[in-house]
Write a protein that holds these residues in place. Structure first.
Motif, PDB file in Angstrom:
ATOM      1  N   ALA A  38       1.216 -12.470-103.471  1.00  0.00           N
ATOM      2  CA  ALA A  38       0.487 -11.527-102.615  1.00  0.00           C
ATOM      3  C   ALA A  38       0.130 -10.297-103.442  1.00  0.00           C
ATOM      4  N   ASP A  39      -1.152  -9.960-103.499  1.00  0.00           N
ATOM      5  CA  ASP A  39      -1.586  -8.843-104.337  1.00  0.00           C
ATOM      6  C   ASP A  39      -1.941  -7.597-103.534  1.00  0.00           C
ATOM      7  N   SER A  40      -1.714  -7.641-102.229  1.00  0.00           N
ATOM      8  CA  SER A  40      -1.998  -6.484-101.382  1.00  0.00           C
ATOM      9  C   SER A  40      -1.224  -6.633-100.079  1.00  0.00           C
ATOM     10  N   TYR A  41      -1.150  -5.544 -99.330  1.00  0.00           N
ATOM     11  CA  TYR A  41      -0.484  -5.631 -98.031  1.00  0.00           C
ATOM     12  C   TYR A  41      -1.360  -6.361 -97.017  1.00  0.00           C
ATOM     13  N   SER A  42      -2.643  -6.413 -97.280  1.00  0.00           N
ATOM     14  CA  SER A  42      -3.513  -7.236 -96.439  1.00  0.00           C
ATOM     15  C   SER A  42      -3.155  -8.710 -96.609  1.00  0.00           C
ATOM     16  N   ALA A  43      -2.871  -9.096 -97.869  1.00  0.00           N
ATOM     17  CA  ALA A  43      -2.465 -10.481 -98.137  1.00  0.00           C
ATOM     18  C   ALA A  43      -1.119 -10.779 -97.487  1.00  0.00           C
ATOM     19  N   LEU A  44      -0.198  -9.819 -97.567  1.00  0.00           N
ATOM     20  CA  LEU A  44       1.098 -10.009 -96.906  1.00  0.00           C
ATOM     21  C   LEU A  44       0.927 -10.086 -95.393  1.00  0.00           C
TER      22      LEU A  44
END
Length: 332
Positions: free
Chosen positions: A111-117
């Motif tokens: 996961a490269d962002s909190y959007s991805a998380l």
């Protein structure tokens, strides 16, 4: 012996006699490698893993006879990076603890962002479900005083499992908050995402990101404070790290808001907040020492003695006389 037994088992497998292969494995007490190479790998490579699992369960519903083979299979899959198959196998084994850990890996991996998380939060809910099932089974066994072996399933105390569930719930809240913040134009979130499933340094990084992530300090302080309390983190270190970022961005009003939140949290004395403020100021630069904002920060101190100490610090930076006079006046 590895060679002859493997040859016999491979013969059975080639002729679709998987039950006979499994029985030979048990009768001869074959090593784990024979099961992996002769039965397990051919089964998942040909899409027959569920058929294998059904046979194993029919031959021993407790799965205890297969315990060493199942553990070896999990290690094999983990080494190969076949985590989807691993998760299926762990669920078949009813190894709820390891299933939960695999779910957490699915949540955080790559996961490269909190959007991805945020898009993968379902895995946290899945992990929480496994842990709750584990607690229910432990409670059920205790109530009927039934002693079971379960030698190959990962165990953990009920208290530790409950703490893990709390961590998952807090991570869900953190993810939702930082996902929302990351999507806003005013976000101060920098760097790759970190989670509460790492070491204390990572947890402190999460607490700091939450503090800085909202439109103001107050918005994220409550969640950050809970992270600090739940994991017994060094609160001063978290606040100091956040303040350094705010100093760099010249967000002095947010530093004052941070101090206000710390005071109102009820766990810090006036002396504690003064020491925090001293650390904030000492983290400043020459430009800060010549700023009127420094005067306002110093006036936030509650102790006259600390104000005098900071006056000495200011002098080393050759700050202008008017600020020094204000500090001395405040002391008097």
């Amino acid at each position: 012996m590895y060679g002859p037994n493997l040859a016999i088992i491979c013969f059975y497998m080639r002729h679709n006699c998987m039950r006979e292969a499994l029985q030979h494995l048990l009768d001869k007490e074959c090593p784990d490698e024979v099961f992996i190479d002769g039965i397990f790998v051919p089964s998942y490579e040909t899409g027959k893993l569920h058929f294998l699992e059904n046979l194993m369960e029919n031959m021993d519903s407790s799965l205890e006879s297969w315990s060493s083979y199942l553990i070896a299979s999990c290690k094999h899959l983990q080494t190969r990076g076949f985590f989807n198959i691993l998760y299926d196998l762990q669920r078949f084994m009813k190894d709820h603890m390891r299933s939960a850990m695999t779910c957490i890996r699915f949540f955080s991996h790559k996961a490269d962002s909190y959007s991805a998380l945020g898009a993968k939060q379902a895995w946290l809910i899945e992990a929480k479900g496994h842990l709750k099932t584990y607690l229910q089974e432990v409670s059920s066994r205790s109530s009927v005083r039934k002693k079971t072996v379960n030698s190959f399933r990962k165990k953990m105390s009920a208290a530790d499992v409950s703490r893990y569930i709390n961590t998952i719930e807090l991570q869900i809240e953190v993810t939702k908050f930082l996902h929302r913040c990351e999507s806003s134009a005013t976000s101060r979130i920098t760097g790759p995402p970190v989670s509460l499933f790492g070491n204390n340094n990572m947890k402190m990084a999460v607490a700091c990101k939450v503090l800085l992530g909202g439109k103001n300090i107050e918005e994220g302080f409550g969640i950050s404070f809970r992270i600090i309390q739940d994991f017994q983190l060094d609160a001063a270190a978290v606040y100091n790290k956040a303040a350094k970022h705010l100093l760099h961005e010249r967000q002095f009003c947010q530093i004052r808001q941070l101090l206000k939140c710390v005071r109102e949290s009820g766990v810090a004395s006036s002396e504690d907040t003064d020491h925090l403020l001293i650390r904030f100021i000492e983290g400043g630069d020459q430009q800060l020492s010549q700023s009127k904002e420094l005067e306002k920060l110093i006036l936030e101190m509650k102790s006259d003695e600390n104000k005098v100490r900071r006056n000495s610090f200011i002098s080393t930076y050759n700050i202008n006389v008017s600020i020094r006079f204000t500090v001395i006046t405040a002391v008097l």
